[in-house]
Design a protein around this motif. Structure first.
Motif, PDB file in Angstrom:
ATOM      1  N   PHE A 138      40.036 141.326  79.940  1.00 51.67           N
ATOM      2  CA  PHE A 138      40.192 142.394  80.931  1.00 51.67           C
ATOM      3  C   PHE A 138      38.794 142.867  81.338  1.00 51.67           C
ATOM      4  O   PHE A 138      37.885 142.933  80.506  1.00 51.67           O
ATOM      5  N   TRP A 214      47.660 156.412  89.937  1.00 51.26           N
ATOM      6  CA  TRP A 214      47.867 157.768  89.423  1.00 51.26           C
ATOM      7  C   TRP A 214      47.740 158.732  90.593  1.00 51.26           C
ATOM      8  O   TRP A 214      47.066 158.457  91.571  1.00 51.26           O
ATOM      9  N   VAL A 233      38.557 155.367  89.914  1.00 46.01           N
ATOM     10  CA  VAL A 233      37.755 154.154  90.143  1.00 46.01           C
ATOM     11  C   VAL A 233      38.718 153.006  90.411  1.00 46.01           C
ATOM     12  O   VAL A 233      39.771 152.904  89.785  1.00 46.01           O
ATOM     13  N   SER A 237      39.916 142.126  89.288  1.00 44.64           N
ATOM     14  CA  SER A 237      39.147 141.045  88.681  1.00 44.64           C
ATOM     15  C   SER A 237      38.654 140.042  89.710  1.00 44.64           C
ATOM     16  O   SER A 237      37.514 139.578  89.629  1.00 44.64           O
ATOM     17  N   GLU A 238      39.513 139.704  90.666  1.00 40.16           N
ATOM     18  CA  GLU A 238      39.152 138.654  91.616  1.00 40.16           C
ATOM     19  C   GLU A 238      37.853 139.006  92.357  1.00 40.16           C
ATOM     20  O   GLU A 238      37.059 138.129  92.684  1.00 40.16           O
TER      21      GLU A 238
END
Ligand code: DLL
Length: 433
Positions: A138, A214, A233, A237-238
């Protein structure tokens, strides 16, 4: 404090010129170095010389998660694997995960953008930071680690989990900054009270929360419970991981670091741009990445954008919080879950029907709970309880292995899950975010 003032406060016309220059180079770079992009350009009937400025970006084809999966593991790389110094993966639908690789310069860029995030949230160079995003494949933990390292903060890399230890570390070392998922932060408040500590007395002043949706309601609750500033924030990943965009202390949208990640907002159906202020799908082009640069990547996340300068002095555009997805992905405890992953497991297990429903809930201040209701066939249902329990257990183990989160499985009688005439309603999200 602004980490990179020249880039983050650049006059808009200069920024556009820089983006244009970078886009022209990028189009040539991927065409020359990545056979998959070369092919995509050719199928689309364009060549790098057609891209002369940012205004030409819409001539370029989109890139999708499917492109990444089809070319798994290294097909979309623009450089040989030997130049890649780090690899992360993002959980996907069925089959292969999405693999992303970073060169040394890409890791440096990652640190640059997360340092920008930290400053944007109000961090100062003499701060102590507790990073409670997961470290590992992650991107949350290591992404913030690189930025904090660049800024020279004192890092406590707790990673996620082990809540009592997190809280003891907070009490003993007194970090001012906390990074984790917003749901984990609320969960920690529960444990904190159970340990007889008032969360409002904690040393955390600033929380940098993301990786899952959220709401403003959750923000108010976190800020009140912990007596801290809570900012959002975003990243994926990509593109790089955390560090694509970040809220500043005014909390009026997330600043997209558009000198490196160029955002477009499109109508997900037509692919055409939508005007500022209107919701649409966020599409990102990585203007300077080397290992696996992406052109017009469809994030599937829904936001609106504004190009008005912010009171903090940054000129880069701001998006709203993520208000939804164009696909059926849900984020549970920071992990991306696609209903099709569950379907895939069920298809391989005898005795089950492809009728299922995923119920996600969050009881007050607890972590998200996932219950999967699965229909079994007539024969299985009339069988012994022992056999049903063992089937339940098998499904649970297989799903957990794929999703990496704990789930409860409940077998139900044939024809109990409501059928739909249109899209099946696979997910019932009871969380009041
Ligand atoms: O979640 C990267 C990240 C780590 C972002 C830490 C922020 C903090 P992935 O696992 O690839 O990467 O998941 C990306 O998560 O497309 C969104 O749907 C969702 N997501 C990420 N940040 C937010 C956010 C990381 N602030 C996917 N609000 C994205 C809502 C978010 N959804």
């Amino acid at each position: 404090m602004i980490w990179n003032e020249p880039m983050e406060t650049m006059p808009l016309q200069d920024l556009k010129n820089l983006q244009s220059e970078r886009l022209v180079k990028l189009a040539r770079y991927v065409y020359d170095n990545c056979p998959v992009y070369k092919q995509k350009f050719e199928t689309h009937g364009i060549s790098p010389s057609d891209i002369r400025s940012l205004d030409d970006i819409t001539k370029l084809p989109f890139t999708t998660k499917m492109d990444m999966r089809d070319n798994y593991p290294y097909g979309l790389f623009s450089l040989p694997r030997t130049q890649i110094v780090e690899i992360h993966v993002s959980t996907g639908t069925t089959g292969n995960p999405t693999l992303v690789g970073y060169t040394r310069d890409d890791v440096d860029l990652w640190g640059e953008v997360t340092a920008r995030c930290l400053c944007c949230a109000g961090a100062k160079s003499d701060d102590i930071i507790q990073i409670a995003y997961g470290y590992g494949l992650f991107t949350g933990g290591l992404g913030f680690h690189y930025g904090a390292m660049k800024m020279g903060l004192t890092i406590i890399p707790t990673s996620s989990g082990q809540t009592k230890r997190q809280l003891k570390i907070m009490q003993d070392f007194k970090p001012r900054i906390l990074c984790c998922t917003p749901s984990y932060c609320l969960y920690m408040a529960e444990e904190c009270r159970e340990m007889g500590i008032d969360p409002r007395s904690s040393s955390w002043n600033i929380g940098i929360f993301g990786a899952e949706p959220w709401s403003e309601r959750m923000r108010a609750e976190i800020e009140q419970t912990w007596n801290m500033l809570a900012v959002d924030v975003y990243g994926l990943s990509e593109i790089i991981g955390p560090g694509v965009s970040q809220e500043c202390t005014y909390k009026e949208g997330l600043h997209v670091f558009s000198d490196v990640f160029y955002p477009e907002i499109i109508d997900p159906e037509t692919g055409k741009p939508v005007p500022d202020g209107q919701p649409g799908e966020l599409v990102i082009t990585t203007l300077t990445k080397q290992g696996i640069p992406l052109i017009r990547y469809r994030t599937r996340d829904i936001v609106s954008i504004t190009h008005e300068p912010c009171r903090c002095g940054r000129t880069c555009p701001r998006t709203s919080k993520i208000t939804g997805r164009t696909d059926d992905m849900i984020v549970v405890r920071g992990i991306n879950v696609f209903p099709s992953q569950i379907e895939h497991v069920l298809l391989g297990i005898e005795g089950t029907q492809p009728h299922y429903q995923i119920v996600v809930d969050r009881l007050a201040h607890k972590l998200d709970e996932v219950e999967i209701m699965v229909e079994v066939d007539e024969k299985m249902f009339s069988d012994e309880i022992k056999q049903m329990k063992s089937l339940e257990h098998k499904i649970k183990k297989e799903i957990e292995a794929i999703l990496s989160i704990g789930v409860t499985v409940k077998l139900v009688e044939p024809k109990t899950i409501q059928r739909s005439e249109g899209k099946a309603k696979r997910v019932i999200d009871k969380r009041q975010l």
